[in-house]
Design an enzyme around this catalytic site. Structure first.
Site, PDB file in Angstrom:
ATOM      1  CG  HIS A 362      35.212  40.045  41.039  1.00  0.00           C
ATOM      2  ND1 HIS A 362      36.052  39.663  40.071  1.00  0.00           N
ATOM      3  CD2 HIS A 362      35.969  40.547  42.125  1.00  0.00           C
ATOM      4  CE1 HIS A 362      37.100  39.839  40.387  1.00  0.00           C
ATOM      5  NE2 HIS A 362      37.191  40.166  41.903  1.00  0.00           N
ATOM      6  CD  GLU A 410      36.490  43.576  41.135  1.00  0.00           C
ATOM      7  OE1 GLU A 410      36.942  44.213  42.398  1.00  0.00           O
ATOM      8  OE2 GLU A 410      37.066  42.954  40.414  1.00  0.00           O
TER       9      GLU A 410
HETATM   10 ZN   LIG Z   1      38.741  40.912  43.019  1.00  0.00          ZN
END
Ligand SMILES: [Zn+2]
Ligand SMILES: *[C@@H]1O[C@H](CO)[C@@H](O)[C@H](O)[C@H]1NC(C)=O
Ligand SMILES: *[C@@H]1O[C@H](CO)[C@@H](O)[C@H](O)[C@H]1NC(C)=O
Ligand SMILES: *[C@@H]1O[C@H](CO)[C@@H](O)[C@H](O)[C@H]1NC(C)=O
Ligand SMILES: *[C@@H]1O[C@H](CO)[C@@H](O)[C@H](O)[C@H]1NC(C)=O
Ligand SMILES: *[C@@H]1O[C@H](CO)[C@@H](O)[C@H](O)[C@H]1NC(C)=O
Ligand SMILES: *[C@@H]1O[C@H](CO)[C@@H](O)[C@H](O)[C@H]1NC(C)=O
Ligand SMILES: *[C@@H]1O[C@H](CO)[C@@H](O)[C@H](O)[C@H]1NC(C)=O
Length: 711
Positions: A362, A410
């Protein structure tokens, strides 16, 4: 997020943005341990091109870029475009994939304590700007808050509830501590923070304050004479761990679109099954100390509660309270909205369109920095595209497609990756061989690894080909460093959740998560704090960025073998061995419960699986030699698909998203894996009928996987 890291007295849960402090592991350094690794490691021509390509200076540049950009989910389009452009410069076909998701942002946060004498005192919730660290004072930095927390303004007496796990609360109820209507004071660590808030909410509490405890930093603390950041390696006393309070173990992704992608105009559901109804805030250990001290002399002592990790390292008795008339006023105002986020997707087509390897990490962060979480991984992905370009120039072509993913959001709950998987689920099921995740690639020198079992052999063998650049005074392989840190007992962990492999794994895709963290003698990493910065990383975490280069070399070798080897480098018989050990554990859990539950169907299914695994593995060796095209194709197709069998039985009880019958995040852990969760949690929560039903489903999933493998 992350769950992977071996740390401190620390268990290594390989996976996402999180850390599990609760499983102490024996550890001692043996710098010259080279038992396992041929020294120096021997690399093929292509492996040499890849590993030589990783340049700690350019990784330093990428880390420096990411470490100075705003990347909070939904606000990071510039860093997304920059990532796309860097990948594209290296020949990757890269573009943004936008989704419209529900996120929440902080508007107003405050916390105050009122003592019995009527004195009211504001609790400091923000982190100071540090002169030495440029980004900590930027006006565009975010205040401390919890993603997806509820808005609310509450005043009440408060109770210290330890780590806030289910059993902590059960114990308090058993001991007659009144929780209803109170605010919970909770210690970070162990289970995912959203589940701490959920447990408090489920016990009638009206707010939650979660603090960092220096006990989790072992001996690297100010109290033990170590200087704090920025002057030394101990934690800054004001450091606050931000983070999401989504009820992660129920389902990840956009909470308004469970099971389908968040495109504009899709129907949206109510989020209350996965987001808290009570407000919460995170605070530092310095802010927590007077709150704990105010409970001294009130309520139960730690010995009476008798729960592990109850008493921390602050100067306080760690009594439960409440203290009559001592109240917290917690005011949290959030703004929820549907807003765009941007994954960056990169494509390198292989010669075989039917097989794909996805590699991701992410990009979003809670703060401007995030140099450990996740931009150590983001910097490595940029460097990986450079290495693949060099390999291309040397005549290499991948057999399998490579998809790179730089995921957004994320941190709120794997939102970007989950929506992308939901968007492309049928193509992914048709073609994906494996998903490789690198989240917190570097936050210290100790490597940690989690993976589905068929990847264990290749993942650990490749550890032996990479030199750990700074293991004390010596350079040894990543493998030997990994083993040495664990007293020779390092093992690849099963995958729970806490990072972007989650949606892939529960679609029935082989998955791996790798990273590195700090051990008991290393500088303390400021997880999810404004002090996880480029300055911290270049001063304490990884000066010179050599560990970054090593982790990048490792990821590049893994990716290379997965997309290039004639036979996909899976070791299926390891899956049999792992299943057997999970069954042994399950049998022990059942025995301890005193209930009779026959798991023989699982044992039989494992035996069938074992035969299929051995047979295909023998045939794979033949195919590898003969290179018989049809046989190679047959085996690779079965390797690619067999995990789909494990997700063939419908989702876990009350959490359909989690479909893998072998491994899932625990309902009350979030990060850490529970194996055969349908049965194990049925037993754990006394739902024996559910447990019995799930014996059949687990066996069914294993048989389905065996059937796919059968040759
Ligand atoms: Zn992370
Ligand atoms: C009230 O109690 C708090 C906490 O013990 C203390 O710090 C404060 O000085 C007291 N205020 C007065 C006016 O006594
Ligand atoms: C929160 O509640 C307190 C006491 O009930 C009140 O004085 C305060 O103004 C409220 N804060 C906001 C922002 O409404
Ligand atoms: C902290 O130091 C003490 C004394 O040297 C040692 O016994 C203990 O194991 C150390 N703890 C950790 C977590 O390293
Ligand atoms: C504390 O709990 C453990 C089990 O977790 C138990 O064995 C022990 O007897 C308990 N101690 C007390 C004093 O209750
Ligand atoms: C990769 O292959 C797909 C499907 O065949 C095709 O649509 C796409 O244009 C190709 N991309 C590149 C960069 O060659
Ligand atoms: C260890 O590796 C680093 C970086 O790769 C190198 O600079 C250093 O000289 C090596 N140290 C030893 C003792 O080999
Ligand atoms: C687990 O228990 C079942 C019976 O319930 C038995 O058939 C099986 O062999 C046991 N397996 C292991 C590994 O202990």
């Amino acid at each position: 997020m992350r769950s992977l890291l071996p740390i401190l007295s620390v268990a290594g849960l390989a996976s996402a943005c999180q850390r599990d402090f609760d499983a102490p592991r024996h550890s001692h350094r043996k710098p010259l341990l080279r038992r396992e690794t041929q020294w120096p490691p021997v690399l093929s021509k292509h492996e040499t091109i890849l590993t030589n390509s990783f340049d700690s200076n350019s990784i330093d540049d990428w880390a420096n870029y990411y470490g100075h950009e705003v990347k909070l989910a939904g606000l990071g389009k510039k860093a997304a475009e920059w990532t796309r452009d860097r990948w594209a410069e290296n020949g990757v076909d890269a573009s943004l994939a936008e989704y419209q998701v529900y996120l929440s942002y902080p508007l107003h946060q405050s916390l105050a304590v009122t003592y019995a004498n009527g004195t009211r005192s504001e609790v400091k919730i923000q982190e100071d700007a540090l002169e030495e660290d440029d980004v900590t004072g930027r006006p565009d930095n975010q205040p401390t808050f919890h993603g997806y927390s509820a808005s609310g303004n509450v005043t009440a007496e408060y109770v210290y509830v330890g780590r806030g796990a289910g059993p902590d609360f059960e114990r308090l109820v058993e001991l007659g501590v009144k929780l209803d209507g109170k605010i919970a004071l909770i210690r970070y660590g162990g289970l995912f923070r959203g589940l701490k808030v959920k447990n408090a909410q489920d016990h009638g509490m009206i707010g939650a304050v979660i603090f960092t405890d220096p006990a989790d930093d072992g001996n690297i603390t100010v109290a033990k004479g170590v200087a704090a950041y920025p002057d030394g390696p101990a934690r800054h006393p004001d450091a606050v761990q931000k983070g999401s309070v989504l009820f992660l173990s129920t389902y990840p992704g956009d909470p308004t679109t469970p099971g389908y992608a968040s495109h504009e105009g899709v129907p949206r559901t109510d989020t209350s099954s996965v987001t808290p109804k009570i407000p919460s805030l995170p605070i530092s250990y310095r802010a927590a100390q007077p709150l704990l001290q105010a409970l001294d002399g009130h309520g139960l002592e730690p010995q009476a509660v008798n729960r592990s990790n109850w008493k921390g390292a602050l100067e306080a008795e760690y009594r439960t309270g409440p203290a009559p008339g001592v109240k917290l006023s917690l005011d949290n105002l959030m703004e929820g909205k549907i807003t765009p986020i941007w994954n960056v997707i990169g494509v390198i087509n292989g010669t075989n369109p039917d097989e794909t390897v996805v590699i991701g990490n992410h990009r979003d962060t809670w703060m401007i920095g995030g140099t450990g979480d996740p931009n150590s991984g983001s910097a490595i992905l940029v460097e990986l595209t450079k290495a693949l370009k060099k390999l291309g120039k040397a005549g290499w072509k991948p057999k399998r497609n490579i998809i790179l993913g730089s995921w957004d959001a994320e941190e709120y709950g794997m939102v970007g990756s989950t929506e992308w998987v939901e968007d492309h689920v049928s193509w992914l099921k048709d073609t994906v061989v494996a998903y490789l995740n690198i989240d917190v690639a570097v936050s210290g020198p100790r490597v940690g690894l989690g993976a589905t079992p068929e990847l264990h052999t290749i993942a650990t063998e490749l550890f032996k080909k990479v030199i750990h650049p700074n293991f004390g005074a010596y350079n040894i392989s990543l493998y030997d460093a990994w083993q040495s840190n664990a007293g020779g007992e390092a093992r690849v962990e099963p995958l729970g959740s806490g990072s972007d492999f989650t949606a892939f794994l529960h679609t029935g895709i082989s998955s791996l998560d790798v990273g590195s963290g700090n051990g008991p003698k290393d500088p303390v990493w400021h997880y999810h704090s404004n002090y996880d910065t480029y300055h911290w990383m270049s001063t304490y975490g990884d000066p010179g960025f050599h560990m970054h280069a090593a982790m990048g070399q490792y990821l590049s070798l893994l990716a290379y073998h997965l997309v290039t080897d004639t036979i996909i480098p899976f070791d299926i018989p390891v899956y049999t061995t792992e299943l057997e050990s999970y069954l042994e554990e399950l049998n022990e859990t059942i025995e301890a419960s005193g209930e009779e539950i026959d798991t023989a169907p699982i044992a039989k299914a494992i035996a069938v699986f074992g035969k299929a695994a051995d047979a295909i593995s023998a045939l794979a060796k033949k195919a590898e030699k003969s290179k018989d095209h049809r046989l190679v194709k047959l085996i690779n197709t079965k390797y690619r698909d067999f995990q789909r069998g494990f997700v063939s039985q419908g989702g876990l009880p009350n959490r359909e998203f989690y479909k893998h019958v072998v491994t899932a995040p625990g309902l009350d852990t979030g990060y850490a894996a529970v194996t055969f969760a349908g049965v194990t949690e049925g037993v754990q929560y006394g739902n024996y009928d559910v447990a019995r039903e799930w014996v059949g489903k687990v066996a069914g999933g294993i048989l389905r996987a065996a059937e796919i493998l059968a040759v």
